[in-house]
Design a protein around this motif. Structure first.
Motif, PDB file in Angstrom:
ATOM      1  N   GLU A 142       0.834  -1.202   0.000  1.00 25.40           N
ATOM      2  CA  GLU A 142       0.000   0.000   0.000  1.00 25.40           C
ATOM      3  C   GLU A 142       0.867   1.250   0.000  1.00 25.40           C
ATOM      4  O   GLU A 142       1.832   1.346   0.766  1.00 25.40           O
ATOM      5  CB  GLU A 142      -0.891  -0.015   1.252  1.00 25.40           C
ATOM      6  N   PHE A 143       0.503   2.195  -0.821  1.00 31.36           N
ATOM      7  CA  PHE A 143       1.193   3.481  -0.853  1.00 31.36           C
ATOM      8  C   PHE A 143       0.899   4.252   0.436  1.00 31.36           C
ATOM      9  O   PHE A 143      -0.240   4.295   0.898  1.00 31.36           O
ATOM     10  CB  PHE A 143       0.724   4.273  -2.071  1.00 31.36           C
ATOM     11  N   VAL A 144       1.951   4.886   0.970  1.00 32.69           N
ATOM     12  CA  VAL A 144       1.797   5.685   2.182  1.00 32.69           C
ATOM     13  C   VAL A 144       1.984   7.171   1.870  1.00 32.69           C
ATOM     14  O   VAL A 144       1.144   7.997   2.224  1.00 32.69           O
ATOM     15  CB  VAL A 144       2.806   5.253   3.264  1.00 32.69           C
ATOM     16  N   GLY A 145       3.081   7.503   1.209  1.00 30.99           N
ATOM     17  CA  GLY A 145       3.338   8.903   0.903  1.00 30.99           C
ATOM     18  C   GLY A 145       4.575   9.060   0.052  1.00 30.99           C
ATOM     19  O   GLY A 145       5.297   8.100  -0.207  1.00 30.99           O
ATOM     20  N   ARG A 146       4.834  10.299  -0.376  1.00 28.57           N
ATOM     21  CA  ARG A 146       5.932  10.565  -1.311  1.00 28.57           C
ATOM     22  C   ARG A 146       6.413  11.984  -1.153  1.00 28.57           C
ATOM     23  O   ARG A 146       5.629  12.911  -0.874  1.00 28.57           O
ATOM     24  CB  ARG A 146       5.419  10.341  -2.729  1.00 28.57           C
ATOM     25  N   TYR A 188       0.188  12.199   0.326  1.00 23.55           N
ATOM     26  CA  TYR A 188      -0.087  11.123   1.265  1.00 23.55           C
ATOM     27  C   TYR A 188      -1.355  10.367   0.895  1.00 23.55           C
ATOM     28  O   TYR A 188      -2.297  10.921   0.321  1.00 23.55           O
ATOM     29  CB  TYR A 188      -0.261  11.690   2.683  1.00 23.55           C
ATOM     30  N   ALA A 189      -1.371   9.122   1.287  1.00 23.47           N
ATOM     31  CA  ALA A 189      -2.604   8.347   1.200  1.00 23.47           C
ATOM     32  C   ALA A 189      -3.597   8.895   2.222  1.00 23.47           C
ATOM     33  O   ALA A 189      -3.200   9.403   3.288  1.00 23.47           O
ATOM     34  CB  ALA A 189      -2.318   6.877   1.470  1.00 23.47           C
ATOM     35  N   ASP A 190      -4.860   8.768   1.898  1.00 20.97           N
ATOM     36  CA  ASP A 190      -5.895   9.283   2.799  1.00 20.97           C
ATOM     37  C   ASP A 190      -5.825   8.625   4.177  1.00 20.97           C
ATOM     38  O   ASP A 190      -6.139   9.259   5.191  1.00 20.97           O
ATOM     39  CB  ASP A 190      -7.278   9.046   2.196  1.00 20.97           C
ATOM     40  N   SER A 191      -5.382   7.379   4.209  1.00 16.72           N
ATOM     41  CA  SER A 191      -5.376   6.632   5.473  1.00 16.72           C
ATOM     42  C   SER A 191      -4.363   7.172   6.480  1.00 16.72           C
ATOM     43  O   SER A 191      -4.473   6.892   7.680  1.00 16.72           O
ATOM     44  CB  SER A 191      -5.085   5.152   5.200  1.00 16.72           C
ATOM     45  N   THR A 229       4.091  12.338   8.365  1.00 23.20           N
ATOM     46  CA  THR A 229       4.779  13.439   7.697  1.00 23.20           C
ATOM     47  C   THR A 229       6.090  12.939   7.128  1.00 23.20           C
ATOM     48  O   THR A 229       6.876  12.298   7.837  1.00 23.20           O
ATOM     49  CB  THR A 229       5.055  14.594   8.667  1.00 23.20           C
ATOM     50  N   ILE A 230       6.326  13.248   5.858  1.00 24.80           N
ATOM     51  CA  ILE A 230       7.583  12.895   5.200  1.00 24.80           C
ATOM     52  C   ILE A 230       8.439  14.145   5.096  1.00 24.80           C
ATOM     53  O   ILE A 230       7.954  15.217   4.720  1.00 24.80           O
ATOM     54  CB  ILE A 230       7.330  12.311   3.801  1.00 24.80           C
ATOM     55  N   SER A 231       9.714  13.976   5.410  1.00 24.77           N
ATOM     56  CA  SER A 231      10.673  15.070   5.273  1.00 24.77           C
ATOM     57  C   SER A 231      11.987  14.493   4.780  1.00 24.77           C
ATOM     58  O   SER A 231      12.151  13.275   4.704  1.00 24.77           O
ATOM     59  CB  SER A 231      10.856  15.800   6.605  1.00 24.77           C
TER      60      SER A 231
END
Length: 127
Positions: A46-50, A60-63, A69-71
């Motif tokens: 499942e995609f989480v974020g980028r 981000y994925a809605d979930s 938070t990605i940094s």
């Protein structure tokens, strides 16, 4: 070649936080976007974020939106995934993945678009 190594996984209680790191090595002069994915037992990845190569935009994925938070620390070739308000549903192996073909794109949730993957780090959230 880009080598990716995740770290920071572990066991945490529901409501807690964890910060995952993804260190890139090898062809670090390449520009790349970094994605985070996760895979729970018996479920598809499942995609989480980028986060793209340049800029503060993230996707981000809605979930996980509003909780994760990605940094990045470009000088250290490291990307972080800060995870707050964790729930048992967040339990999974978390992977970082590099997209070198479209490093400036923000929106890319498809795993097939990422060329390089880390080995994964386990995150377990207890209730």
């Amino acid at each position: 070649q880009v080598q990716l190594a995740e770290s920071g996984g572990g066991l945490v209680q529901a409501g807690g936080s964890l910060r995952l790191s993804c260190a890139a090595s090898g062809r670090t002069f390449s520009r790349y976007a970094m994605g985070w994915f996760r895979q729970a037992p018996g479920k598809e990845r499942e995609f989480v974020g980028r986060i793209p190569w340049i800029g503060g935009l993230t996707y981000y994925a809605d979930s996980v939106k509003g909780r994760f938070t990605i940094s990045k620390d470009a000088a250290k070739n490291t990307v972080f995934l800060q995870m707050n308000s964790l729930t048992p549903e967040d339990t999974a192996v978390y992977y970082c993945a590099a997209d070198i073909r479209s490093p400036f794109s923000v929106h890319q949730p498809l795993a097939g678009a990422y060329e390089y993957w880390g080995q994964g780090t386990q995150v377990t959230v207890s209730s």
